[in-house]
Enzyme design. Structure first.
Site, PDB file in Angstrom:
ATOM      1  CB  ALA A  94      62.021  41.570  36.475  1.00  0.00           C
ATOM      2  CG  LEU A  95      61.975  34.346  33.938  1.00  0.00           C
ATOM      3  CD1 LEU A  95      63.777  34.276  33.900  1.00  0.00           C
ATOM      4  CD2 LEU A  95      61.434  33.228  34.681  1.00  0.00           C
ATOM      5  CB  ILE A 141      57.269  43.141  35.430  1.00  0.00           C
ATOM      6  CG1 ILE A 141      58.207  42.608  34.347  1.00  0.00           C
ATOM      7  CG2 ILE A 141      57.833  42.949  36.731  1.00  0.00           C
ATOM      8  CD1 ILE A 141      58.580  41.175  34.237  1.00  0.00           C
ATOM      9  NE  ARG A 149      16.523  32.886  39.508  1.00  0.00           N
ATOM     10  CZ  ARG A 149      16.012  33.924  39.122  1.00  0.00           C
ATOM     11  NH1 ARG A 149      15.322  34.840  39.766  1.00  0.00           N
ATOM     12  NH2 ARG A 149      15.710  33.797  37.980  1.00  0.00           N
ATOM     13  CB  THR A 205      50.930  28.301  29.570  1.00  0.00           C
ATOM     14  OG1 THR A 205      52.009  27.423  29.004  1.00  0.00           O
ATOM     15  CG2 THR A 205      51.498  29.804  28.782  1.00  0.00           C
ATOM     16  CD  GLU A 211      54.738  32.026  39.903  1.00  0.00           C
ATOM     17  OE1 GLU A 211      55.355  31.051  40.062  1.00  0.00           O
ATOM     18  OE2 GLU A 211      54.302  32.969  40.741  1.00  0.00           O
ATOM     19  CD  GLN A 262      25.419  27.785  31.769  1.00  0.00           C
ATOM     20  OE1 GLN A 262      26.296  28.489  31.371  1.00  0.00           O
ATOM     21  NE2 GLN A 262      24.143  27.562  30.953  1.00  0.00           N
TER      22      GLN A 262
END
Length: 386
Positions: A125-126, A158, A269, A367, A365, A338
């Site tokens: 919890a930061l 959290i 496919r 960006t 954690e 895609q």
């Protein structure tokens, strides 16, 4: 994957063990976990039974004592099947890394055996509503009162909040000291005054609850402080140096899962009378996906080795590993959608879930913009102009 020729035998055997469990007990549940957005208690039980829920705990505290590379492999292989489930071992490590780095032996003896046995899970919890990337700007307070501290405040984003019994919480103990006035504590779910918000409605990793945690005059014993007063922010940063790469490992697992699925799909496919794997555009796209995934794997394991030996370059390596692997995961899963065409856009196939799950690895954690800032500052710090 080609690590068979580079990793020690024990790591290869660990991968086989985790993959077997993931294929048998986690992968069949992944779509349902995503659809219902419920925490997978059955997966937790299976991981605990196999001693894979917190492999980082040292043997002296009842754990298996796995090294950082082994921890990354566990997270990677679970994420290959179900990204949300991989947050069980990943967040258990995140929640206790500060305890391992800075906690007293008495505090470690009190909590780590309980984690190793599966009795508890740990969360971290930061972040706060006004302190995400700017973690030092947190407002949660811990005021000394005799032999206790009284906590008040809110933590946001959290992971596994409400499911975890224990939380490593950062709080301000000296408002005039800035980042040096932040301390770390172990808070228990059962402590009076602890409560949780409603689960966030997220794009992905839906089986791992993300909630706010509220502290309303929560009184905890002073001996639950991790390290000395004022060292909490330093502990938080050191923790992230060791655990950013686990998010990279999670991203790597998602990317590998996408590559594996697409390899099978393009060979089965058919269009214009032949498997689409025979079309150069398709084969080149898949080759790039596999190439970048292998590059991410090499960077993750290099960073994990740096974590294990407490390498002075760990800050850069861990940020680079997390940043690169998560960017690769996003690119690989997008290209996987895609390759499947219209099928890739439906929930009947796993690629759209993998793409949604991959996105969070670029965000939490730290960006990837913050990771690049961390890397750049580390470069300037270690290579000053003279």
């Amino acid at each position: 994957m080609f690590d068979t020729f580079t990793l020690p035998e024990e790591h290869q055997l660990l991968r086989k063990t985790v993959r077997q469990l993931a294929d048998d007990k986690i992968a069949p549940r992944a779509a349902e976990i995503d659809e219902t957005a419920e925490f997978p208690h059955d997966v937790l039980k299976a991981l605990v039974a196999a001693d894979l829920h917190a492999v980082h705990v040292p043997e002296q505290y009842g754990g298996v004592g796995a090294d950082a590379i082994a921890s990354a492999i566990v997270i990677e292989e679970i994420a290959r099947a179900c990204c949300a489930s991989s947050l069980i071992p990943a967040v258990n490590k995140l929640g206790t890394m500060g305890l391992l780095l800075s906690g007293s032996d008495e505090l470690k003896q009190r909590y780590l055996p309980r984690l190793a046995s599966g009795e508890v899970m740990f969360s971290y919890a930061l972040s706060e509503p006004e302190a995400g990337s700017d973690a030092a700007g947190m407002k949660t307070r811990a005021v000394r009162d005799g032999d206790s501290y009284v906590l008040n405040g809110v933590k946001r984003w959290i992971t596994n909040a409400g499911e975890s019994e224990c939380y490593t919480v950062m709080a301000v103990t000296d408002p005039d000291a800035g980042a040096r006035g932040i301390s770390a504590f172990v808070v228990e779910k059962s402590d009076e005054g602890v409560s949780f918000g409603a689960p966030e409605k997220k794009m992905g990793i839906k089986g791992s609850p993300t909630r706010e945690v509220y502290f309303d005059n929560v009184r905890i014993p002073a001996d639950r402080m991790i390290g000395e007063p004022g060292t909490g922010f330093k502990t938080a940063l050191a923790t992230l140096d060791h655990t950013r790469l686990t998010i990279g490992a999670q991203a790597l697992g998602v990317a590998q899962g996408a590559v594996d699925y697409c390899i099978r799909y393009v060979q089965e496919r058919k269009q214009f009378g032949k498997p689409i794997a025979e079309f150069q555009g398709v084969s080149f796209m898949l080759a790039d996906m596999a190439m970048k995934t292998e590059a991410a794997r090499a960077l993750i394991y290099t960073a994990a080795a740096a974590s294990e030996r407490m390498d002075p370059n760990l800050t850069f390596m861990s940020a680079a590993a997390k940043c690169f692997a998560s960017d690769v995961a996003m690119e690989v899963t997008t290209n996987g959608v895609q390759l499947l065409g219209g099928y890739g856009y439906t929930r009947d196939y796993p690629l759209e879930r993998m793409m949604r799950d991959a996105k969070i690895t670029q965000i939490y954690e730290g960006t990837n913009q913050i990771q690049r800032l961390v890397m750049a500052r580390n470069l300037f710090k270690t290579n000053p102009v003279r």
